[in-house]
Design a protein around this motif. Structure first.
Motif, PDB file in Angstrom:
ATOM      1  N   LYS A 219       0.814  -1.214   0.000  1.00 59.24           N
ATOM      2  CA  LYS A 219       0.000   0.000   0.000  1.00 59.24           C
ATOM      3  C   LYS A 219       0.850   1.268   0.000  1.00 59.24           C
ATOM      4  CE  LYS A 219      -4.094  -1.936   2.246  1.00 59.24           C
ATOM      5  NZ  LYS A 219      -5.104  -1.746   3.313  1.00 59.24           N
ATOM      6  N   LEU A 221       2.917   4.205  -2.024  1.00 58.42           N
ATOM      7  CA  LEU A 221       2.881   4.920  -3.297  1.00 58.42           C
ATOM      8  C   LEU A 221       4.232   5.589  -3.536  1.00 58.42           C
ATOM      9  CD1 LEU A 221      -0.569   6.687  -2.826  1.00 58.42           C
ATOM     10  CD2 LEU A 221      -0.133   4.477  -3.902  1.00 58.42           C
ATOM     11  N   SER A 237       2.544   6.051   2.287  1.00 59.48           N
ATOM     12  CA  SER A 237       1.424   5.124   2.390  1.00 59.48           C
ATOM     13  C   SER A 237       0.151   5.764   1.862  1.00 59.48           C
ATOM     14  CB  SER A 237       1.218   4.700   3.845  1.00 59.48           C
ATOM     15  OG  SER A 237       0.897   5.816   4.654  1.00 59.48           O
ATOM     16  N   GLU A 238      -0.802   4.929   1.486  1.00 61.11           N
ATOM     17  CA  GLU A 238      -2.112   5.418   1.101  1.00 61.11           C
ATOM     18  C   GLU A 238      -2.770   6.109   2.293  1.00 61.11           C
ATOM     19  OE1 GLU A 238      -4.277   2.098  -0.352  1.00 61.11           O
ATOM     20  OE2 GLU A 238      -2.897   1.705  -2.011  1.00 61.11           O
ATOM     21  N   LEU A 324      -1.002  10.941  -4.397  1.00 61.92           N
ATOM     22  CA  LEU A 324      -2.340  10.581  -3.913  1.00 61.92           C
ATOM     23  C   LEU A 324      -3.397  10.795  -4.986  1.00 61.92           C
ATOM     24  CD1 LEU A 324      -2.161  12.091  -0.317  1.00 61.92           C
ATOM     25  CD2 LEU A 324      -2.032   9.689  -0.947  1.00 61.92           C
ATOM     26  N   GLU A 327      -3.323   7.901  -7.286  1.00 56.97           N
ATOM     27  CA  GLU A 327      -3.921   6.715  -6.656  1.00 56.97           C
ATOM     28  C   GLU A 327      -5.437   6.807  -6.680  1.00 56.97           C
ATOM     29  OE1 GLU A 327      -5.631   4.283  -3.517  1.00 56.97           O
ATOM     30  OE2 GLU A 327      -5.446   6.461  -3.402  1.00 56.97           O
ATOM     31  N   ASP A 328      -5.998   8.012  -6.472  1.00 53.70           N
ATOM     32  CA  ASP A 328      -7.450   8.183  -6.511  1.00 53.70           C
ATOM     33  C   ASP A 328      -8.004   7.917  -7.904  1.00 53.70           C
ATOM     34  OD1 ASP A 328      -7.482   8.798  -3.854  1.00 53.70           O
ATOM     35  OD2 ASP A 328      -7.404  10.969  -4.158  1.00 53.70           O
TER      36      ASP A 328
END
Length: 656
Positions: A219, A221, A237-238, A324, A327-328
């Motif tokens: 998890k 990134l 991390s996420e 982030l 990732e979204d």
């Protein structure tokens, strides 16, 4: 006036050791950094009895020539600085030339070093004095063994913590160095047991997996960014993978682990409001021109002075934000899962029917008088309104006339309509309610007679009841309750009040060791870093008292077979937060830890406001009277505010 004299070399070395060598972990840090500066690709660290008995660091670096061994153990002797210009262009880790001299001043040190892998030199030092030097055989590299640390300065031994704490300090230092140098294979062993081993293949995510666990590494990134002055690379991390402290944030500048509050804050700013007061797991490796960094401001070199610190902070924030956002975009908010068979389709169709269960009574429904006895003079207002909406005005008037004629003959009882929410509690009263009240008030102490021989409540309970008087509920608005007693107005935050009651209930079950547990068909696996794993192994009895049946599975892993029923929501998330709370807590005694866990569990279980019925709100007020502290929850959040008549007069400026 006392005579001024020059301190001896041995005494100055011991003073210098007090600045550089604070504990066994400091010895490990200095020796490993020297091995990295010697271009080693493999480093092995072995400690015995948490480093208090012996520390051994072996590398395959360039080694030390036989004629320079004495110089290596002298103060202000180094191969990494040539002139004053080098002070502003330092690209190495250990450069002060005091580490070996300081260690040898307070411990027994033996060195075995070779520059060619054929001939080697062995030498020993103790108390700052050389004992011997001889030829020997060894592979290329250096092995330094430090024993009996602080043997000649026993006053410093009393400032050391327990052996377990000192070992955890060593583990933390080696972990940080390993994250800063994924190209180096690092091994840490304690009393013959390997605690950490990194492959040294340059894969940072693999090092994170070895230190924090595979599930954490999955998890993480990747963050990358650069400008003319700095190059940033690392893993974060996420947003849903958090910890309760900053201990999992590692900032590395030119391979050196540093502590910098502003850079850590820049990392958190990149998450925005996604963390909810928690902290991420992050490894940030920063490469900068040595001219922009002054590392000679602290003996341990953990604190540095940075030029263009604001520019670097903006670089970190933007890199984390972009990672982030990517990732979204890769994880859509809504993922539709196709139905596998017709049974699920039938179930969905059944759930969507508006009249699957219709509890409304038919329009011609009549209750017999003998079934329910209700007060006279009441009419079925709800059914009358429903009938008027379905029939014409003329038909409604006829039915109303019939109803009035029936009321003249006998009182038509009212029944509870399932389609209408009743705010009052009258429906729980019976015909004999008044008679029961008279019978109870005729008994002491209401009748003024002698008090009962044994009171219903204890003196402590009576004091608690006096602490918060019996309140009369006035209403509720927006999650707040309004109550009254003796002309004073009480405002209650229902969330804080419910958390206080939840806290008292959980703490009572923990102290009495009456945890009801939910077993698991398959145990849950929890991976930890070496640092956390070593701490939790000693807390297994406490975890069992909390209701967490966990066992040591080895390889930095614990298995959970059951959990307490007071844990609500996602079990894995709740247990992880509970364990993080234990790991970050500075409390040592068991009772304080129990209170900490109960407060955290109460906060998780009661997280939002709910609409309370009149009966539920009244019950909440009643239960608060016996709470341990009805005026605030376990975290100190205010639960009850009292406004006296005098306070209200001041608010409305009465009497002026």
């Amino acid at each position: 006036m006392a005579k001024i004299h020059e301190l001896s070399e041995n005494l100055t070395n011991q003073i210098a050791a007090g600045e550089v060598i604070e504990r066994p972990a400091s010895v490990v840090k200095e020796l490993v950094e020297n091995a990295i500066d010697a271009q080693a690709s493999r480093i092995r660290v072995e400690v015995q009895h948490s480093g208090l008995k012996q520390i051994s660091v072996q590398d395959n670096g360039s080694g030390i020539a036989p004629d320079q061994v004495d110089l290596a153990f002298m103060r202000h002797a180094t191969s990494k600085i040539q002139d004053e210009h080098d002070l502003f262009n330092i690209a190495t880790l250990g450069f002060r030339g005091e580490a070996l001299a300081s260690i040898a001043a307070v411990a027994h040190v033996e060195i075995l070093t070779s520059t060619d892998g054929q001939t080697a030199t062995r030498a020993a030092f103790a108390g700052g004095v050389k004992k011997f030097q001889e030829d020997a055989g060894s592979a290329k590299g250096t092995k330094i063994t430090v024993g009996d640390i602080f043997y000649n300065t026993p006053a410093r031994l009393k400032y050391l913590k327990s052996p377990k704490t000192e070992l955890l300090k060593i583990v933390d230092i080696v972990n940080r160095i390993a994250l800063g140098h994924p190209e180096i294979s690092l091994t840490l062993a304690s009393d013959g047991k390997v605690l950490l081993r990194t492959p040294g293949n340059g894969n940072l995510k693999q090092d994170v997996a070895n230190i924090y666990g595979r599930k954490v590494a999955e998890k993480m990134l990747t963050v990358e960014n650069e400008d003319p002055d700095f190059t940033l690379y690392g893993l974060v991390s996420e947003a849903n993978l958090t910890r309760s402290s900053r201990n999992f944030i590692s900032t590395l500048l030119n391979g050196r682990y540093i502590k910098n509050y502003q850079l850590s804050s820049a990392l958190l700013d990149g998450y925005g409001n996604k963390l909810g007061g928690k902290y991420p797991i992050a490894v940030l490796a920063i490469e900068a021109d040595p001219l922009l960094v002054d590392v000679n401001v602290h003996p341990t070199k953990e604190e540095v002075r940075l030029s263009k610190e604001k520019e670097l902070s903006r670089l970190i924030t933007s890199a984390v934000t972009e990672a982030l956002m990517d990732e979204d975009e890769a994880s859509p908010l809504f993922q539709l899962t196709p139905f596998k068979d017709k049974t699920q389709l039938d179930q969905l169709e059944f759930n969507l029917k508006p009249n699957v269960v219709d509890t409304r009574r038919p329009d011609d429904f009549q209750l017999e008088v003998s079934q329910v006895a209700e007060p006279e003079g009441k009419t079925d207002i709800t059914n009358k309104k429903e009938t008027e909406s379905k029939e014409t005005k003329e038909t409604a008037e006829k039915k109303e006339n019939k109803q009035e004629e029936k009321e003249e003959k006998t009182s038509a009882p009212e029944y509870v309509d399932l389609n209408q929410v009743r705010e009052d509690d009258q429906y729980v009263l019976t015909k004999s309610w008044g008679q029961h009240v008279k019978e109870q008030t005729a008994l002491p102490p209401f009748a003024g007679g002698e008090e009962a021989a044994s009171p219903v409540t204890s003196k402590a309970d009576q004091l608690l009841r006096q602490h918060l008087p019996a309140l009369r509920l006035l209403g509720q608005m927006g999650g707040y309750l309004l109550a009254e007693h003796g002309g004073d107005l009480y405002l209650l935050d229902q969330v804080a009040a419910r958390r206080r009651l939840e806290y008292d209930q959980i703490l009572a079950s923990l102290e009495k060791d009456e945890n009801y547990q939910q077993g698991l068909l398959e145990p849950l696996v929890f991976d930890f870093s070496v640092y956390d794993y070593q701490k939790l192994k000693d807390q297994l009895p406490l975890l069992r008292q909390l209701g967490l049946e966990m066992e040591d599975f080895g390889q930095n892993t614990l298995l959970m077979h059951s959990y307490p029923t007071w844990l609500k929501g996602e079990v894995t998330v709740q247990v992880r937060e509970l364990l993080d709370q234990l790991l970050s807590s500075r409390e040592n005694d068991g009772k304080s830890l129990l209170k900490l866990v109960a407060a955290k569990a109460a906060e998780s279980n009661v997280s939002r406001r709910v609409n309370l019925t009149g009966a539920e709100a009244a019950d909440l007020l009643l239960r608060l009277q016996t709470a341990s502290d009805p005026y605030r929850d376990a975290s100190g959040q205010v639960a009850v505010v009292r406004l006296s008549q005098n306070d209200l007069s001041k608010l409305f400026k009465k009497g002026k």
